[in-house]
Write an enzyme that holds these catalytic residues in place. Structure first.
Site, PDB file in Angstrom:
ATOM      1  N   ASP A 110      -6.295   6.512 -65.770  1.00 17.30           N
ATOM      2  CA  ASP A 110      -5.277   7.312 -65.090  1.00 17.30           C
ATOM      3  C   ASP A 110      -4.783   6.596 -63.838  1.00 17.30           C
ATOM      4  O   ASP A 110      -5.278   5.513 -63.496  1.00 17.30           O
ATOM      5  CB  ASP A 110      -5.809   8.721 -64.767  1.00 17.30           C
ATOM      6  CG  ASP A 110      -7.242   8.709 -64.238  1.00 17.30           C
ATOM      7  OD1 ASP A 110      -7.673   7.652 -63.718  1.00 17.30           O
ATOM      8  OD2 ASP A 110      -7.926   9.732 -64.347  1.00 17.30           O
ATOM      9  N   HIS A 161     -12.661  18.186 -65.784  1.00 15.73           N
ATOM     10  CA  HIS A 161     -11.609  17.268 -66.266  1.00 15.73           C
ATOM     11  C   HIS A 161     -12.217  15.944 -66.726  1.00 15.73           C
ATOM     12  O   HIS A 161     -13.264  15.519 -66.242  1.00 15.73           O
ATOM     13  CB  HIS A 161     -10.488  17.067 -65.231  1.00 15.73           C
ATOM     14  CG  HIS A 161     -10.811  16.238 -64.031  1.00 15.73           C
ATOM     15  ND1 HIS A 161     -10.179  16.421 -62.810  1.00 15.73           N
ATOM     16  CD2 HIS A 161     -11.667  15.214 -63.834  1.00 15.73           C
ATOM     17  CE1 HIS A 161     -10.640  15.536 -61.948  1.00 15.73           C
ATOM     18  NE2 HIS A 161     -11.548  14.806 -62.543  1.00 15.73           N
ATOM     19  N   GLU A 170      -6.698  18.117 -66.786  1.00 13.01           N
ATOM     20  CA  GLU A 170      -7.197  19.281 -66.065  1.00 13.01           C
ATOM     21  C   GLU A 170      -7.434  20.449 -67.030  1.00 13.01           C
ATOM     22  O   GLU A 170      -6.944  20.427 -68.174  1.00 13.01           O
ATOM     23  CB  GLU A 170      -6.175  19.669 -64.991  1.00 13.01           C
ATOM     24  CG  GLU A 170      -5.945  18.606 -63.923  1.00 13.01           C
ATOM     25  CD  GLU A 170      -7.077  18.508 -62.890  1.00 13.01           C
ATOM     26  OE1 GLU A 170      -8.260  18.599 -63.264  1.00 13.01           O
ATOM     27  OE2 GLU A 170      -6.755  18.321 -61.703  1.00 13.01           O
ATOM     28  N   ASN A 192     -14.331  20.406 -62.181  1.00 15.35           N
ATOM     29  CA  ASN A 192     -13.725  21.459 -63.019  1.00 15.35           C
ATOM     30  C   ASN A 192     -13.741  21.081 -64.504  1.00 15.35           C
ATOM     31  O   ASN A 192     -13.113  21.746 -65.321  1.00 15.35           O
ATOM     32  CB  ASN A 192     -12.279  21.730 -62.567  1.00 15.35           C
ATOM     33  CG  ASN A 192     -11.389  20.499 -62.676  1.00 15.35           C
ATOM     34  OD1 ASN A 192     -11.828  19.453 -63.153  1.00 15.35           O
ATOM     35  ND2 ASN A 192     -10.141  20.622 -62.253  1.00 15.35           N
TER      36      ASN A 192
HETATM   37  P1  PGA Z   1     -16.047  10.969 -59.169  1.00 11.88           P
HETATM   38  O1  PGA Z   1     -14.858  11.536 -60.047  1.00 11.88           O
HETATM   39  O2  PGA Z   1     -16.629   9.847 -59.935  1.00 11.88           O
HETATM   40  O3  PGA Z   1     -15.410  10.498 -57.887  1.00 11.88           O
HETATM   41  O4  PGA Z   1     -17.020  12.089 -58.967  1.00 11.88           O
HETATM   42  C1  PGA Z   1     -15.113  11.794 -61.387  1.00 11.88           C
HETATM   43  C2  PGA Z   1     -13.860  12.321 -62.065  1.00 11.88           C
HETATM   44  O5  PGA Z   1     -13.078  13.018 -61.414  1.00 11.88           O
HETATM   45  O6  PGA Z   1     -13.672  12.031 -63.243  1.00 11.88           O
END
Ligand code: PGA
Length: 226
Positions: free
Chosen positions: A63, A124, A129, A122
């Site tokens: 992304d 994702h 999302e 959440n």
């Molecule tokens: P993080 O993010 O590794 O910074 O916890 C994970 C994600 O949002 O996929």
């Protein structure tokens, strides 16, 4: 827990190294964020130690923010934490914000062999999302508040945190031959349990991974799944 995280990051790096050794050309889906940082360190070490050749490895970032500053772009993150250290040719560094049809580009290269994922609080995966349908390809999305809050420490405040991004879709991710999910820290425990508990629920996008046959979940907040 830190030891466990290191061990799991080394396992994930080992899986990437193994496929690079095994296959002539390799297509990887690569995450950003805090979670994969140790994995990338292990991968750099393995590359130097074993002379891993990245010249035929195509790297597809999962992304990217829309219109990020250079400092905050995921392209810069991947350059800083991986590409510049292991010698990924510029032409092999792909990013969904730099391409009109990311899914077509991935397909033209022969499809993803291995995709590494984190998980958001959440649920994702990449920036898909809650509410993202199973049938989704690379698309622009609005980041939800939970995600923006989690990202805000990098930007200094919630107001400064981007609201929009472009992400591989659920279909893009599930088309990968194999998938490794990394989830570290107690704050991820509940969402990992919900994602891999009962059923598939679009409100928890990571639960779509249950539809895939070759997913490994490497987590230090419970036993590894898969
Ligand atoms: P993080 O993010 O590794 O910074 O916890 C994970 C994600 O949002 O996929």
């Amino acid at each position: 827990m830190t030891e466990k995280k290191d061990e799991l990051s080394a396992i994930a790096a080992g899986k990437i190294a193994a496929i690079i050794r095994e296959k002539k050309t390799v297509n990887l889906g690569l995450p950003t964020g805090k979670t994969p940082l140790l994995m990338y360190q292990h991968l750099i070490r393995l590359t130097k130690q074993d002379g891993l050749d990245w010249s035929s490895v195509q790297c597809f970032a999962l992304d990217e923010y829309l219109h990020p500053s250079k400092e905050h772009s995921f392209q810069t993150y991947l350059e800083t934490n991986l590409y510049d250290h292991v010698g990924v040719p510029k032409a092999n560094q792909h990013n969904p914000a730099m391409t009109d049809n990311y899914d077509q580009l991935i397909t033209e290269h022969g499809g993803l062999d291995l995709t590494i994922l984190g998980i958001g609080l959440n649920g994702h995966i990449a920036f898909n999302e809650p509410g993202t349908p199973r049938l989704s390809f690379t698309q622009c999305i609005w980041l939800q508040e939970t995600s923006r809050k989690a990202l805000s420490s990098t930007f200094g405040s919630l107001e400064a945190t981007p609201k929009t991004a472009v992400t591989m879709g659920i279909s893009t991710i599930l088309s990968s031959q194999s998938i490794v999910m990394l989830a570290f820290g107690l704050d991820k425990k509940e969402i990992v349990e919900r994602a891999f508990g009962n059923g598939v629920n679009p409100e928890i996008p990571a639960s779509f991974l249950k539809l895939h046959n070759t997913v490994s979940v490497l987590t230090d907040c419970g036993s590894a799944i898969g």
